[in-house]
Write a protein that holds these residues in place. Structure first.
Motif, PDB file in Angstrom:
ATOM      1  N   LEU A 271       2.878   5.316  12.210  1.00  0.00           N
ATOM      2  CA  LEU A 271       2.144   4.239  11.552  1.00  0.00           C
ATOM      3  C   LEU A 271       2.801   2.868  11.684  1.00  0.00           C
ATOM      4  CD1 LEU A 271       0.981   6.013   8.264  1.00  0.00           C
ATOM      5  CD2 LEU A 271      -0.152   5.879  10.488  1.00  0.00           C
ATOM      6  N   THR A 272       4.052   2.845  12.093  1.00  0.00           N
ATOM      7  CA  THR A 272       4.741   1.561  12.261  1.00  0.00           C
ATOM      8  C   THR A 272       4.005   0.718  13.303  1.00  0.00           C
ATOM      9  OG1 THR A 272       6.874   2.522  11.684  1.00  0.00           O
ATOM     10  CG2 THR A 272       6.911   0.449  12.912  1.00  0.00           C
ATOM     11  N   GLY A 273       3.679  -0.497  12.932  1.00  0.00           N
ATOM     12  CA  GLY A 273       2.959  -1.386  13.828  1.00  0.00           C
ATOM     13  C   GLY A 273       1.488  -1.500  13.512  1.00  0.00           C
ATOM     14  N   SER A 274       0.937  -0.473  12.813  1.00  0.00           N
ATOM     15  CA  SER A 274      -0.482  -0.498  12.450  1.00  0.00           C
ATOM     16  C   SER A 274      -0.683  -0.362  10.954  1.00  0.00           C
ATOM     17  CB  SER A 274      -1.216   0.645  13.162  1.00  0.00           C
ATOM     18  OG  SER A 274      -1.008   0.610  14.548  1.00  0.00           O
ATOM     19  N   ALA A 275       0.408  -0.321  10.213  1.00  0.00           N
ATOM     20  CA  ALA A 275       0.357   0.056   8.803  1.00  0.00           C
ATOM     21  C   ALA A 275      -0.557  -0.828   7.967  1.00  0.00           C
ATOM     22  CB  ALA A 275       1.761   0.049   8.212  1.00  0.00           C
TER      23      ALA A 275
END
Length: 398
Positions: A271-275
């Motif tokens: 999820l990092t980057g789209s959280a």
């Protein structure tokens, strides 16, 4: 009845040693008859007679007999319990099951519990003595009356177990195929503003290609049973994240995750980057053993900017306990409350209470499973702003 006189068997264990025998039977008359039989046989030494499973286990622990003659249907747990605990607490003791029953299930139950012999009550005394010696010398001893039944049942059981093992292996291989991305597709269902009908989010829903077709919930349940649940959920989330660039820029993507997957460090990596555009829905259909631990697992996700939703609120194990313990950003009202809400005063009252609670706690309510115009109108009257369901839009591939 026991026959006599007895035929002496060769002495076991070498020299003039006696076979030390424990007797366990709840029928006083039979216990007395067997005690007399064993006491009269020079090659045997009766070390104790028990009337139930508990007493049999205690005597075996203390006396450590060579052989335990155990009735199948005793009080305090029966012969199987006695056999298991005797074998565990006195490993050198060999257990012979004694029963009036000749059915295969009884025989197999005792053999699974650790018995190495099985005798049918009513056989001649010399046969009992001979069986004790056979077992003491390391051989199995089973009455001829039940041998054919045991062979048939064991072969049938082994075949059933083999078929089940093949089925499990096939299912696991199929799930591993999905985890690798083969046969896995993602459909999305819009979550809309109930006034404007404009989508504010999209829920990602897994679809699995298999023959015969199976619902996704069955695949996830089976994956969890095979300890592949987290891998399958992560694979689904990984595939779903790739859809974000194709969604409206103002819409979020809602992802389903069990409490097990929420605890996985791999989820944070995915999820990092789209959280900032992601909502993680935690289902309420599974019990949560440690809410504090789950709440701790959510903190890193929230720190990234992920929103948390409680799925299926008002149904399942925990009802409002999930909501109170986890303080989600979104509460999704379960379809069981939405269905026919326009016709059911109780559903309306419960939904109204849930809505008031969410408003007080600054949580957003989303109604799931809206399937009629009447349900939609009633929900709007109750103050629900957002919802999803077949009446609004069906799940579909982008």
């Amino acid at each position: 009845m026991l026959a006599s006189p007895l035929v002496s068997a060769p002495l076991p264990l070498g020299g003039n040693a006696h076979v030390r025998v424990l007797l366990a039977d709840d029928e006083p008359a039979l216990r007395d008859a067997l005690s007399t039989l064993l006491a009269q046989e020079p090659s045997l030494a009766l070390v104790g007679a028990a009337a139930d499973a508990e007493e049999a286990v205690t005597l075996a622990q203390r006396e450590q007999p060579d052989v335990a003659l155990v009735d199948v249907s005793m009080p305090a747990g029966g012969g199987p319990r006695a056999a298991r605990e005797i074998v565990r607490s006195s490993p050198r003791t060999r257990v012979i099951a004694l029963s009036a029953f000749e059915d295969r299930s009884t025989v197999l139950e005792m053999l699974r519990a650790g018995a190495v012999g099985y005798l049918v009550k009513g056989m001649a005394g010399e046969e009992i003595v001979d069986s004790i010696h056979r077992v003491a010398n390391g051989r199995a001893s089973v009455s001829a009356e039940v041998v054919d039944g045991i062979v048939l049942e064991l072969s049938s059981q082994l075949r059933r177990e083999e078929i089940e093992l093949q089925r499990i292996r096939a299912r696991a291989a199929e799930i591993q195929r999905f985890v690798a991305g083969e046969g896995l597709a993602i459909h999305v269902q819009p979550i809309v503003d109930l006034t404007t009908r404009e989508p504010v989010g999209f829920e990602a829903l897994a679809r699995f290609r298999s023959l015969p077709p199976r619902p996704p919930n069955e695949w996830f349940a089976e994956a969890a049973a095979l300890e592949l649940g987290t891998q399958l959920e992560l694979a689904t989330i990984d595939r779903a994240i790739t859809l974000l660039p194709r969604l409206p820029a103002t819409a979020y993507l809602s992802l389903n995750a069990s409490h097990r997957t929420v605890r996985s460090p791999e989820l944070i990596d995915l999820l990092t980057g789209s959280a900032g555009r992601v909502v993680v829905e935690i289902t309420e259909h599974e019990p949560v053993e440690d809410y504090d631990e789950l709440a701790d697992s959510l903190r890193p996700l929230r720190a990234l900017g992920v929103k948390i939703a409680i799925d299926d609120a008002g149904a399942g194990y925990a009802s409002l306990r999930h909501t109170l313990a986890l303080a989600p950003d979104i509460v999704k009202v379960d379809i069981s409350l939405v269905r026919s809400i326009d016709l059911d005063r109780g559903r309306r009252a419960l939904a109204s209470a849930l809505i008031s609670f969410a408003d007080e706690m600054d949580m957003t309510i989303v109604a799931e499973g809206i399937e009629t115009a009447a349900e939609l109108d009633t929900l709007r009257e109750l103050g629900v702003r957002f919802g999803q369901g077949y009446h609004l839009a069906e799940p579909a591939a982008l």
